[in-house]
Design an enzyme around this catalytic site. Structure first.
Site, PDB file in Angstrom:
ATOM      1  N   ASP A   1       0.937  -1.309  -0.083  1.00  0.00           N
ATOM      2  CA  ASP A   1       0.069  -0.072   0.150  1.00  0.00           C
ATOM      3  C   ASP A   1       0.915   1.219   0.252  1.00  0.00           C
ATOM      4  O   ASP A   1       1.689   1.446   0.938  1.00  0.00           O
ATOM      5  CB  ASP A   1      -1.011  -0.169   1.280  1.00  0.00           C
ATOM      6  CG  ASP A   1      -1.804   1.252   1.422  1.00  0.00           C
ATOM      7  OD1 ASP A   1      -1.928   1.934   0.320  1.00  0.00           O
ATOM      8  OD2 ASP A   1      -1.999   1.471   2.625  1.00  0.00           O
TER       9      ASP A   1
ATOM     10  N   ASP B   1      -4.023   4.011   2.871  1.00  0.00           N
ATOM     11  CA  ASP B   1      -5.594   3.934   3.151  1.00  0.00           C
ATOM     12  C   ASP B   1      -5.765   2.114   3.432  1.00  0.00           C
ATOM     13  O   ASP B   1      -7.016   1.820   3.692  1.00  0.00           O
ATOM     14  CB  ASP B   1      -6.347   4.024   1.826  1.00  0.00           C
ATOM     15  CG  ASP B   1      -5.976   2.946   0.432  1.00  0.00           C
ATOM     16  OD1 ASP B   1      -5.194   2.178   0.566  1.00  0.00           O
ATOM     17  OD2 ASP B   1      -6.833   3.075  -0.597  1.00  0.00           O
TER      18      ASP B   1
ATOM     19  N   ASP C   1      -1.958  -1.248  -3.862  1.00  0.00           N
ATOM     20  CA  ASP C   1      -2.319  -0.436  -4.959  1.00  0.00           C
ATOM     21  C   ASP C   1      -1.274  -0.648  -6.111  1.00  0.00           C
ATOM     22  O   ASP C   1      -0.122  -1.303  -5.590  1.00  0.00           O
ATOM     23  CB  ASP C   1      -2.610   0.939  -4.789  1.00  0.00           C
ATOM     24  CG  ASP C   1      -1.495   1.542  -3.848  1.00  0.00           C
ATOM     25  OD1 ASP C   1      -0.272   1.212  -3.940  1.00  0.00           O
ATOM     26  OD2 ASP C   1      -2.059   2.434  -2.802  1.00  0.00           O
TER      27      ASP C   1
ATOM     28  N   ASP D   1      -9.786 -15.413 -16.565  1.00  0.00           N
ATOM     29  CA  ASP D   1     -10.578 -15.863 -15.346  1.00  0.00           C
ATOM     30  C   ASP D   1     -11.765 -16.559 -16.040  1.00  0.00           C
ATOM     31  O   ASP D   1     -12.396 -16.212 -16.981  1.00  0.00           O
ATOM     32  CB  ASP D   1     -11.144 -14.422 -14.554  1.00  0.00           C
ATOM     33  CG  ASP D   1     -11.827 -14.909 -13.491  1.00  0.00           C
ATOM     34  OD1 ASP D   1     -11.448 -15.547 -12.379  1.00  0.00           O
ATOM     35  OD2 ASP D   1     -13.054 -14.498 -13.308  1.00  0.00           O
TER      36      ASP D   1
ATOM     37  N   GLU E   1      -7.385 -20.079 -16.577  1.00  0.00           N
ATOM     38  CA  GLU E   1      -7.931 -20.483 -15.270  1.00  0.00           C
ATOM     39  C   GLU E   1      -9.098 -21.474 -15.632  1.00  0.00           C
ATOM     40  O   GLU E   1     -10.249 -21.125 -15.776  1.00  0.00           O
ATOM     41  CB  GLU E   1      -8.338 -19.382 -14.443  1.00  0.00           C
ATOM     42  CG  GLU E   1      -8.839 -19.799 -13.067  1.00  0.00           C
ATOM     43  CD  GLU E   1      -9.832 -19.354 -12.430  1.00  0.00           C
ATOM     44  OE1 GLU E   1     -10.106 -19.474 -11.441  1.00  0.00           O
ATOM     45  OE2 GLU E   1     -10.784 -18.911 -13.289  1.00  0.00           O
TER      46      GLU E   1
END
Length: 556
Positions: free
Chosen positions: A38, A42, A46, A224, A283
């Protein structure tokens, strides 16, 4: 009593010649973006944080990084509900941050693979909003699977399909005039409506999305639910409940339909039109290794995750059977096999291997370290899940109010306790990484972390393990350095050696790997010069004692 190790070694180098593709023996590291690093305090990882930590991956010795979705999303399922496939969610940064990450990775010699989510969109995607506002049978609804309900007043779902997260795979809409309307299909959360791949608009849109990210410089896509985009004609009933338990064990009318292969062939042509060996990774859950191999035929995708191995118990005979089946299936189509132990959807293997082992967390960690050396010695490509190089266990005691897995909430609401879908406890493998010994998030970021980290993770941090020759982190660094140095590792031939029951012994050109899955040490003839071991070895006259639940590499 010992048995002599015998082998018939190949004489040719194992690594593919130039032009065979970097992916054939690549070690690819999965970054679950919200839990990796991070940068802004927050509490959520990211893209800028990930970019700043890329030197860790380069130093670890991996070849590529795979990033989980960072696209604009309401985050109903950790970003796998995409509202805009060409935008970065402000939670994770900006498009400029994505561009910077790709450029930095390339400067460090790392390839970048990003997720694409083609089976479903978010219910906040402009297309789905248009569909809800459209009339039954309208063009906007043709991009999804809308159907009238069954029963006298359409009050029942169109068929008996269940969501992977539990409960019905259908949700009824309310028409603009307030009356009950059609139902829409969602194989996952209701906020993830399934796209209709029979629509030319859907196909054209995803071709455009892939080109957008390829033009930005990414090296490939992890696809995915690559097995789910095509549904059986007529959407037939299955005729039984607990359908999530059937995934990967049989072909279902919504998963592993033959029609998906035409889509993947078209994507392969698109990928091949770009320079630099851009790849597609499926996947895909398939009931057999042979059906999984269909996804990696020469004109389809480059790799597919080997979930058969991930699900394999800690048993030498079972492991050998899965390895043989996997190598035979992918070898029949000229593709490399992939090996994976953990990911963001399953309990970390350090904890899985401890269950029922009698030795608790220590036994689980010993087995996890040994398994890492095994998969890095096998032919093909390996995937590492963030934190496994630290030996992180599953976090099993998260408060209910902090959980974010949609399957958890669905099971709680429906009172199903996970019986009809996923168990709902995927948050335990997604707890943010510890980088340092101190700080309120152990170096994850300048603030806290979106899920709490256990206190004992301070000593599992990158800082704590760096330089400790007995640490799991240094074991991974050593193994990956040797994998790069030794020409017999990666893609290429392998032979099994004779070994006692409970022991796997295999040879690669110039190397022998021995794995002891038993709860007691095994005495073997010394196979060669010891290169690396997951546990200390002891020697007698001409023999070596392989500790329980350990693996060793030998130069020959």
């Amino acid at each position: 009593m010992t048995q002599e190790l015998t082998t018939s070694l190949a004489t040719e180098p194992a690594r593919p010649s130039e032009g065979h593709g970097w992916w054939r023996d690549a070690v690819i590291y999965q970054v679950y973006v919200r839990s990796f690093a991070d940068s802004d305090g927050d509490g959520i990882g990211d893209l800028r944080g990930a970019r700043e930590r890329l030197p860790h991956l380069a130093g670890l010795g991996v070849d590529a990084v795979w990033l989980t979705p960072f696209y604009a999303s309401p985050q109903a399922d950790g970003g796998y509900d995409v509202a805009d496939y060409r935008a970065v969610d402000p939670l994770f940064g900006t498009l400029g941050d994505a561009d910077d990450l790709v450029r930095t990775a390339h400067e460090l010699g790392l390839k970048v693979i990003v997720d694409v989510v083609p089976n479903h969109s978010s219910d906040q995607h402009p297309w789905f909003r248009e569909a809800l506002a459209d009339r039954p049978g309208g063009a906007a609804r043709a991009r999804y699977h809308f159907r009238p309900g069954r029963g006298a007043h359409g009050e029942l779902p169109p068929n008996d399909w269940e969501s992977v997260f539990g409960g019905p795979a259908w949700t009824r809409t309310t028409e603009p005039d307030g009356t009950p309307g059609e139902w829409y299909l969602h194989l996952f959360a209701p906020q993830q409506p399934d796209l209709n791949w029979g629509s030319p608009e859907v196909r054209a849109e995803f071709d455009s999305v892939l080109r957008f990210w390829l033009d930005l410089g990414v090296d490939g896509f992890r696809i995915d639910v690559a097995h789910g985009m095509v549904k059986a004609a007529g959407l037939p009933d299955i005729g039984r409940t607990e359908q999530a338990k059937l995934i990967g064990s049989q072909v279902l009318p919504f998963f592993d339909q033959d029609g998906v292969h035409e889509i993947h062939r078209s994507w392969r042509r698109l990928l091949d039109s770009y320079p630099g060996d851009r790849i597609g990774v499926a996947e895909a859950w398939a009931p057999t290794s042979e059906r999984l191999a269909l996804y990696v035929r020469p004109d389809e995708l480059h790799q597919a995750f080997n979930f058969q191995f991930l699900k394999c118990p800690w048993d030498a005979a079972a492991m050998r059977e899965v390895i043989d089946e996997s190598l035979a299936a992918t070898g029949s189509v000229g593709a490399p096999t992939t090996w994976v132990l953990s990911n963001h959807d399953v309990v970390r293997h350090t904890t899985r291997y401890a269950d029922g082992a009698g030795g608790g967390p220590e036994r689980g960690l010993a087995r996890a370290r040994a398994a890492a050396l095994l998969i890095l010695a096998l032919p093909g490509s390996a995937y590492l899940y963030q934190g496994e190089e630290l030996g992180l266990p599953e976090v099993t005691e998260l408060p209910d109010e902090l959980r974010q897995d949609p399957a958890f909430f669905r099971a709680s609401t429906d009172g199903q306790e996970g019986q009809d879908g996923q168990d709902g406890f995927r948050d335990g493998c997604r707890v943010p990484l510890p980088w340092t010994r101190s700080g309120d998030s152990y170096g994850f970021g300048p603030g806290g972390s979106w899920l709490p980290q256990p206190e004992d993770w301070a000593e599992l941090s990158v800082e704590a393990q760096t330089g400790d020759p007995g640490s799991t982190l240094e074991l991974y660094r050593d193994a990956l350095a040797l994998r790069r140095e030794l020409p017999g590792l990666g893609d290429g031939p392998m032979s099994w050696l004779e070994a006692p029951a409970g022991v796997l012994a295999l040879s690669r050109p110039g190397l022998v790997c021995t794995l002891n899955t038993l709860g007691e040490e095994v005495e073997l003839p010394v196979p060669g010069r010891a290169l690396l071991s997951s546990a200390p070895l002891t020697y007698k006259a001409g023999t070596v004692c392989i500790p329980p639940d350990s693996c060793a590499w030998w130069a020959i």
